[in-house]
Write a protein that holds these residues in place. Sequence first.
Motif, PDB file in Angstrom:
ATOM      1  N   ILE A  25       1.705  -3.716   9.943  1.00  0.00           N
ATOM      2  CA  ILE A  25       1.261  -2.217   9.582  1.00  0.00           C
ATOM      3  C   ILE A  25       2.474  -1.381  10.500  1.00  0.00           C
ATOM      4  O   ILE A  25       2.826  -1.800  11.674  1.00  0.00           O
ATOM      5  CB  ILE A  25      -0.144  -2.011  10.405  1.00  0.00           C
ATOM      6  N   ASP A  26       2.779  -0.285   9.900  1.00  0.00           N
ATOM      7  CA  ASP A  26       3.801   0.584  10.407  1.00  0.00           C
ATOM      8  C   ASP A  26       3.041   1.448  11.479  1.00  0.00           C
ATOM      9  O   ASP A  26       2.001   2.178  11.200  1.00  0.00           O
ATOM     10  CB  ASP A  26       4.456   1.585   9.178  1.00  0.00           C
ATOM     11  N   PRO A  27       3.319   1.407  12.614  1.00  0.00           N
ATOM     12  CA  PRO A  27       2.894   2.180  13.615  1.00  0.00           C
ATOM     13  C   PRO A  27       3.049   3.634  13.576  1.00  0.00           C
ATOM     14  O   PRO A  27       2.167   4.381  14.289  1.00  0.00           O
ATOM     15  CB  PRO A  27       3.611   1.755  14.985  1.00  0.00           C
ATOM     16  N   LEU A  28       4.102   4.210  12.813  1.00  0.00           N
ATOM     17  CA  LEU A  28       4.141   5.544  12.818  1.00  0.00           C
ATOM     18  C   LEU A  28       3.425   6.016  11.466  1.00  0.00           C
ATOM     19  O   LEU A  28       3.439   7.110  10.855  1.00  0.00           O
ATOM     20  CB  LEU A  28       5.588   5.814  12.403  1.00  0.00           C
ATOM     21  N   HIS A  32       1.228   2.501   4.040  1.00  0.00           N
ATOM     22  CA  HIS A  32       0.163   1.867   3.925  1.00  0.00           C
ATOM     23  C   HIS A  32      -0.208   0.365   3.938  1.00  0.00           C
ATOM     24  O   HIS A  32       0.572  -0.110   3.019  1.00  0.00           O
ATOM     25  CB  HIS A  32      -1.072   2.673   2.829  1.00  0.00           C
ATOM     26  N   THR A  33      -0.822  -0.040   4.652  1.00  0.00           N
ATOM     27  CA  THR A  33      -1.258  -1.667   4.546  1.00  0.00           C
ATOM     28  C   THR A  33      -2.804  -2.014   4.136  1.00  0.00           C
ATOM     29  O   THR A  33      -3.462  -1.407   4.959  1.00  0.00           O
ATOM     30  CB  THR A  33      -0.698  -2.326   5.885  1.00  0.00           C
ATOM     31  N   PHE A  34      -2.774  -2.568   2.945  1.00  0.00           N
ATOM     32  CA  PHE A  34      -4.285  -2.783   2.568  1.00  0.00           C
ATOM     33  C   PHE A  34      -4.341  -4.297   2.491  1.00  0.00           C
ATOM     34  O   PHE A  34      -3.488  -4.914   2.208  1.00  0.00           O
ATOM     35  CB  PHE A  34      -4.618  -2.062   1.235  1.00  0.00           C
ATOM     36  N   CYS A  35      -5.719  -4.656   2.208  1.00  0.00           N
ATOM     37  CA  CYS A  35      -6.076  -5.908   1.594  1.00  0.00           C
ATOM     38  C   CYS A  35      -5.685  -6.130   0.273  1.00  0.00           C
ATOM     39  O   CYS A  35      -5.836  -5.052  -0.496  1.00  0.00           O
ATOM     40  CB  CYS A  35      -7.718  -6.018   1.889  1.00  0.00           C
ATOM     41  N   TRP A  42      -2.052  -9.343   1.721  1.00  0.00           N
ATOM     42  CA  TRP A  42      -2.017  -8.080   2.222  1.00  0.00           C
ATOM     43  C   TRP A  42      -1.036  -7.262   1.176  1.00  0.00           C
ATOM     44  O   TRP A  42       0.017  -8.018   0.254  1.00  0.00           O
ATOM     45  CB  TRP A  42      -1.406  -7.589   3.256  1.00  0.00           C
ATOM     46  N   HIS A  43      -1.101  -5.984   0.907  1.00  0.00           N
ATOM     47  CA  HIS A  43       0.112  -5.230   0.282  1.00  0.00           C
ATOM     48  C   HIS A  43       0.365  -3.958   1.076  1.00  0.00           C
ATOM     49  O   HIS A  43      -0.494  -3.292   1.785  1.00  0.00           O
ATOM     50  CB  HIS A  43      -0.161  -5.036  -1.234  1.00  0.00           C
ATOM     51  N   ILE A  44       1.543  -3.797   1.082  1.00  0.00           N
ATOM     52  CA  ILE A  44       2.370  -2.573   1.701  1.00  0.00           C
ATOM     53  C   ILE A  44       2.674  -1.451   0.797  1.00  0.00           C
ATOM     54  O   ILE A  44       3.518  -1.885  -0.222  1.00  0.00           O
ATOM     55  CB  ILE A  44       3.527  -3.048   2.732  1.00  0.00           C
ATOM     56  N   MET A  45       2.536  -0.136   0.941  1.00  0.00           N
ATOM     57  CA  MET A  45       2.559   0.511  -0.217  1.00  0.00           C
ATOM     58  C   MET A  45       3.165   1.952   0.422  1.00  0.00           C
ATOM     59  O   MET A  45       2.619   2.452   1.316  1.00  0.00           O
ATOM     60  CB  MET A  45       1.378   0.892  -0.759  1.00  0.00           C
ATOM     61  N   GLY A  46       4.428   2.288  -0.030  1.00  0.00           N
ATOM     62  CA  GLY A  46       5.010   3.662  -0.004  1.00  0.00           C
ATOM     63  C   GLY A  46       4.708   4.699  -1.053  1.00  0.00           C
ATOM     64  O   GLY A  46       4.881   3.993  -2.100  1.00  0.00           O
TER      65      GLY A  46
END
Length: 173
Positions: A25-28, A32-35, A42-46
């Motif tokens: 998870i990006d602290p800033l 976005h991080t989702f299941c 997980w997936h991370i999405m910009g």
Amino acid sequence: VKPGVISSTIGTSGVVFAYTDKVSIDPLGRVHTFCHAVPNTWHIMGVTQGAGLSLQWFRNNFCREEISTANLMGVDPYYLMDKAAEKVEAGSNGLLYLPYLMGERTPHLDPDCRGVIFGLSAKHTKKEVLRAVMEGVVYSLKDCLEIIKELGVDISQVRASGGGGKSPLWRQM
């Protein structure tokens, strides 16, 4: 769904999507991080809000001739726009475009961000502004990718899709 394979989509918005088997998870809050749909992953999405929308805005407001010509030729106006932008060297003769026509999510989580064409002078042509729009979208997607890398996601391949994925020039960028 494989570690290292990233999806990049240019539709109205642009998305960089990364599969991962660990939570990151990006602290800033820039991405976005989702299941993920795959259990226990997980997936991370910009997201770039105004990706394809930027090119559509440019087409609708500045490319009447291309639309008419494309209609006569039986081709998509974006095809002709691609061909015009190909004739301009990378860097668009010093023009920079920020694609924030609808605010922004990544990396600037700010609904009040606005688009900018920076460096415009009398020497610039429509083709250079067109290429700057395309490059600005790509740089915004690269911001998404760089943040995902910062989170420790290995990247071995980027797969392009969506309307913008049809453009050989955008894929090259």
